[in-house]
Design a protein around this motif. Structure first.
Motif, PDB file in Angstrom:
ATOM      1  N   THR A  84      54.768  18.702  42.998  1.00 37.00           N
ATOM      2  CA  THR A  84      55.844  19.672  42.772  1.00 37.00           C
ATOM      3  C   THR A  84      56.966  19.477  43.789  1.00 37.00           C
ATOM      4  O   THR A  84      56.707  19.506  45.002  1.00 37.00           O
ATOM      5  CB  THR A  84      55.298  21.109  42.877  1.00 37.00           C
ATOM      6  N   PRO A  85      58.208  19.290  43.341  1.00 35.41           N
ATOM      7  CA  PRO A  85      59.334  19.176  44.288  1.00 35.41           C
ATOM      8  C   PRO A  85      59.440  20.424  45.159  1.00 35.41           C
ATOM      9  O   PRO A  85      59.066  21.530  44.740  1.00 35.41           O
ATOM     10  CB  PRO A  85      60.556  19.040  43.362  1.00 35.41           C
ATOM     11  N   LEU A  86      59.979  20.252  46.355  1.00 37.30           N
ATOM     12  CA  LEU A  86      60.004  21.328  47.341  1.00 37.30           C
ATOM     13  C   LEU A  86      60.763  22.558  46.844  1.00 37.30           C
ATOM     14  O   LEU A  86      60.365  23.696  47.097  1.00 37.30           O
ATOM     15  CB  LEU A  86      60.622  20.819  48.650  1.00 37.30           C
ATOM     16  N   GLU A  87      61.849  22.350  46.102  1.00 38.65           N
ATOM     17  CA  GLU A  87      62.622  23.486  45.586  1.00 38.65           C
ATOM     18  C   GLU A  87      61.784  24.320  44.613  1.00 38.65           C
ATOM     19  O   GLU A  87      61.834  25.559  44.640  1.00 38.65           O
ATOM     20  CB  GLU A  87      63.904  22.998  44.893  1.00 38.65           C
ATOM     21  N   LEU A  88      61.019  23.629  43.758  1.00 40.13           N
ATOM     22  CA  LEU A  88      60.154  24.347  42.814  1.00 40.13           C
ATOM     23  C   LEU A  88      59.008  25.038  43.540  1.00 40.13           C
ATOM     24  O   LEU A  88      58.589  26.136  43.154  1.00 40.13           O
ATOM     25  CB  LEU A  88      59.592  23.384  41.762  1.00 40.13           C
ATOM     26  N   GLN A  89      58.491  24.391  44.594  1.00 41.14           N
ATOM     27  CA  GLN A  89      57.450  25.025  45.408  1.00 41.14           C
ATOM     28  C   GLN A  89      57.961  26.355  45.945  1.00 41.14           C
ATOM     29  O   GLN A  89      57.270  27.382  45.871  1.00 41.14           O
ATOM     30  CB  GLN A  89      57.065  24.123  46.588  1.00 41.14           C
ATOM     31  N   HIS A  90      59.172  26.328  46.498  1.00 40.01           N
ATOM     32  CA  HIS A  90      59.741  27.533  47.101  1.00 40.01           C
ATOM     33  C   HIS A  90      59.885  28.652  46.076  1.00 40.01           C
ATOM     34  O   HIS A  90      59.533  29.808  46.344  1.00 40.01           O
ATOM     35  CB  HIS A  90      61.099  27.207  47.729  1.00 40.01           C
ATOM     36  N   ARG A  91      60.380  28.289  44.878  1.00 41.88           N
ATOM     37  CA  ARG A  91      60.550  29.289  43.825  1.00 41.88           C
ATOM     38  C   ARG A  91      59.196  29.909  43.450  1.00 41.88           C
ATOM     39  O   ARG A  91      59.080  31.115  43.239  1.00 41.88           O
ATOM     40  CB  ARG A  91      61.189  28.654  42.591  1.00 41.88           C
ATOM     41  N   LEU A  92      58.175  29.054  43.362  1.00 39.30           N
ATOM     42  CA  LEU A  92      56.835  29.548  43.024  1.00 39.30           C
ATOM     43  C   LEU A  92      56.292  30.458  44.121  1.00 39.30           C
ATOM     44  O   LEU A  92      55.753  31.541  43.840  1.00 39.30           O
ATOM     45  CB  LEU A  92      55.891  28.367  42.798  1.00 39.30           C
ATOM     46  N   TYR A  93      56.424  30.038  45.376  1.00 40.70           N
ATOM     47  CA  TYR A  93      55.926  30.853  46.493  1.00 40.70           C
ATOM     48  C   TYR A  93      56.622  32.221  46.528  1.00 40.70           C
ATOM     49  O   TYR A  93      55.972  33.251  46.752  1.00 40.70           O
ATOM     50  CB  TYR A  93      56.164  30.137  47.826  1.00 40.70           C
ATOM     51  N   MET A  94      57.919  32.233  46.301  1.00 42.43           N
ATOM     52  CA  MET A  94      58.664  33.499  46.325  1.00 42.43           C
ATOM     53  C   MET A  94      58.208  34.408  45.186  1.00 42.43           C
ATOM     54  O   MET A  94      58.104  35.634  45.342  1.00 42.43           O
ATOM     55  CB  MET A  94      60.169  33.240  46.235  1.00 42.43           C
ATOM     56  N   LYS A  95      57.913  33.810  44.051  1.00 41.50           N
ATOM     57  CA  LYS A  95      57.422  34.586  42.908  1.00 41.50           C
ATOM     58  C   LYS A  95      56.052  35.182  43.215  1.00 41.50           C
ATOM     59  O   LYS A  95      55.799  36.373  42.979  1.00 41.50           O
ATOM     60  CB  LYS A  95      57.345  33.677  41.676  1.00 41.50           C
ATOM     61  N   LEU A  96      55.159  34.355  43.782  1.00 40.37           N
ATOM     62  CA  LEU A  96      53.809  34.831  44.095  1.00 40.37           C
ATOM     63  C   LEU A  96      53.820  35.839  45.246  1.00 40.37           C
ATOM     64  O   LEU A  96      52.959  36.724  45.314  1.00 40.37           O
ATOM     65  CB  LEU A  96      52.897  33.649  44.432  1.00 40.37           C
ATOM     66  N   ALA A  97      54.790  35.714  46.148  1.00 38.59           N
ATOM     67  CA  ALA A  97      54.867  36.630  47.300  1.00 38.59           C
ATOM     68  C   ALA A  97      55.115  38.073  46.871  1.00 38.59           C
ATOM     69  O   ALA A  97      54.799  39.006  47.621  1.00 38.59           O
ATOM     70  CB  ALA A  97      55.955  36.168  48.258  1.00 38.59           C
ATOM     71  N   LYS A  98      55.655  38.267  45.678  1.00 41.36           N
ATOM     72  CA  LYS A  98      55.898  39.628  45.194  1.00 41.36           C
ATOM     73  C   LYS A  98      54.588  40.378  44.965  1.00 41.36           C
ATOM     74  O   LYS A  98      54.522  41.602  45.084  1.00 41.36           O
ATOM     75  CB  LYS A  98      56.688  39.583  43.882  1.00 41.36           C
ATOM     76  N   ASP A  99      53.522  39.631  44.632  1.00 43.38           N
ATOM     77  CA  ASP A  99      52.240  40.256  44.288  1.00 43.38           C
ATOM     78  C   ASP A  99      51.107  39.940  45.254  1.00 43.38           C
ATOM     79  O   ASP A  99      50.109  40.665  45.286  1.00 43.38           O
ATOM     80  CB  ASP A  99      51.813  39.829  42.874  1.00 43.38           C
ATOM     81  N   TYR A 100      51.233  38.852  46.024  1.00 42.65           N
ATOM     82  CA  TYR A 100      50.106  38.403  46.836  1.00 42.65           C
ATOM     83  C   TYR A 100      50.538  38.206  48.292  1.00 42.65           C
ATOM     84  O   TYR A 100      51.403  37.367  48.597  1.00 42.65           O
ATOM     85  CB  TYR A 100      49.532  37.099  46.265  1.00 42.65           C
TER      86      TYR A 100
END
Length: 465
Positions: A225-241
């Motif tokens: 996963t490219p770093l930009e997509l990683q960041h987007r995923l982490y930010m999304k998951l951070a809302k719940d976890y």
């Protein structure tokens, strides 16, 4: 009457019903170009059968993808104009009478329900069925093929009776009936696929069934996963976890920061957070063939290494999936009090799971085959993302995991804890074995599902059929 007698009687009744229905029904148009891909399970959690459907559609076949619709299938399946989802209603069972009686009645009702669903679809030239679960689906699919004049292909992922034996023991009457049933009806198929060479040999030696090995291969969307997509995923998951949130709360922190990544305020580029934790991932169906207490004990050992002064990073351990034992293990996890390890057990959307695998630092697999003959698809997906793996040992695992080449094989919690320590020592700056494993996976250029399927399955179907 014994349970085996009831099952046999139900099978005879199904055959007679199908033949009578066919006799009184107008002949159906030919089924060339149509395939029914069936699983008596959740389609959203049956990736291999979804891959079959996509491969068939890619070659111009119209596919009826039949099964339970609990979790959403992958977007590629939903977007395909050639794949039609055919839901099978799940039984809401009333527990009345002895357990053996309940089970027999459930099998008979499921058989009638599944046969009715299979006979409602347009006539297929093939029915491609996943086993397990095979009771009663193998017999039902065979009867449906008899009715339609279709060919039956069984895709053997494992043996159903060995999975049943985890709960009931090898000598339980139900297990023995299931074993007899799988061998008997398995021989009635026209073609057979299986997931390992070890299973191919066992099918031939013990069941007189000739099969072709179709190894699980990662789909094209399993990749780093490219770093930009990683960041987007982490930010999304951070809302719940919580484990994905920044380590500390401070006004001086960048506005867009996760536990692993942040946006550089000067140039707007995504960078990895200094002192970030290592991301360890495992996925599971939370069933008896995966003992997650092994991982929890290994994490306790890892925590002990840190408290003794080892230069190891903090860990975020993500365990994905749904299943019957999830609440049990969540209870065990809640009793652990780690200072350097955080554990979360999310259920990810189908499109997010490959992104998380492609972002992780290490995968852990605790799948122990009930038969010793199947391989964990989760490891296949991890390798598709060039993610090194620590996997628990069983007989044919060497067909997939090459010890000290693309990962490590362990036998108990202590060995896993030592492997975690060795792999993460000096993380993330030290380029040790973890880096070498990833490099080997990148260089391996393994076949993807589409290429493997075209070489193995397409010749069975006949390209002009």
């Amino acid at each position: 009457m014994a349970a085996g007698g009831w099952v046999a009687l139900a099978g005879v009744a199904l055959v007679l019903a199908a033949l009578l229905w066919r006799r009184h029904r107008a002949p159906a148009p030919g089924g060339a170009g149509r395939v029914c891909v069936a699983v008596l399970g959740d389609l959203g959690r049956s990736p291999r059968m979804q891959y079959h459907a996509l491969s068939l559609a890619r070659h111009g076949r119209d596919v009826a993808l039949l099964g339970y619709l609990r979790d959403r299938p992958h977007g590629d399946v939903l977007r395909s104009g050639r794949i039609r989802l055919v839901p099978v209603a799940e039984l809401r069972w009333l527990a009345v009478g002895p357990k053996l009686f309940q089970y027999v009645v459930k099998v008979i009702v499921q058989a009638i329900q599944l046969l009715y669903t299979m006979l409602k679809i347009e006539q297929p030239s093939y029915i491609l069925l996943q086993n397990p679960p095979g009771l009663p689906s193998i017999a039902v699919a065979w009867v449906a093929c008899l009715f339609w004049g279709s060919k039956l292909i069984i895709d053997w992922h494992n043996y159903g009776y060995t999975i049943m034996s985890l709960s009931h023991g090898r000598n339980h009457p139900l297990v023995q009936i299931a074993k007899w049933y799988e061998k008997l009806f398995g021989r009635l198929s026209d073609y057979n696929l299986c997931v390992t060479n070890a299973m191919k040999e066992d099918l031939w030696v013990n069941c007189n069934i000739k099969a072709v090995t179709l190894y699980d291969k990662p789909a094209s969307y399993f990749k780093e996963t490219p770093l930009e997509l990683q960041h987007r995923l982490y930010m999304k998951l951070a809302k719940d976890y919580k484990p994905f949130k920044p380590r500390t709360e401070s006004a001086s922190l960048p506005a867009e920061q996760s536990a692993f990544t942040e946006v550089n305020e000067k140039n707007g580029c995504v960078i990895k957070t200094r002192g970030r934790p290592a991301l360890l991932i495992s996925s599971t169906s939370w069933t008896e063939d995966e003992d997650f207490s092994v991982l929890l004990q290994a994490l306790e050992g890892y925590e002990q290494y840190i408290s003794e002064g080892a230069e190891l990073p903090s860990l975020v351990c993500v365990i994905t999936g749904k299943g019957p034992l999830k609440d049990y293990y969540n209870g065990l996890i809640s009793q652990l009090h780690f200072k350097h390890i955080q554990i979360c057990t999310p259920w990810l959307e189908a499109e997010d799971y490959p992104l998380l695998l492609g972002s992780a630092d290490l995968g852990v697999c605790l799948h122990k085959s009930s038969s010793g003959l199947d391989l964990p698809m989760k490891v296949v997906d991890m390798f598709g993302c060039c993610l090194p793996v620590c996997a628990i040992h069983f007989e044919c695992l060497h067909e997939l995991v090459k010890h000290n080449e693309n990962g490590l094989i362990f036998r108990d919690a202590n060995e896993l804890a030592e492997q975690l320590k060795m792999l993460f020592l000096g993380f993330p700056t030290l380029e040790g074995k973890l880096h070498n494993f990833r490099k080997n996976l990148r260089a391996s250029k393994q076949l993807r599902w589409d290429e493997s399927w075209d070489q193995t399955v397409l010749p069975l179907l006949g390209q002009n059929d």
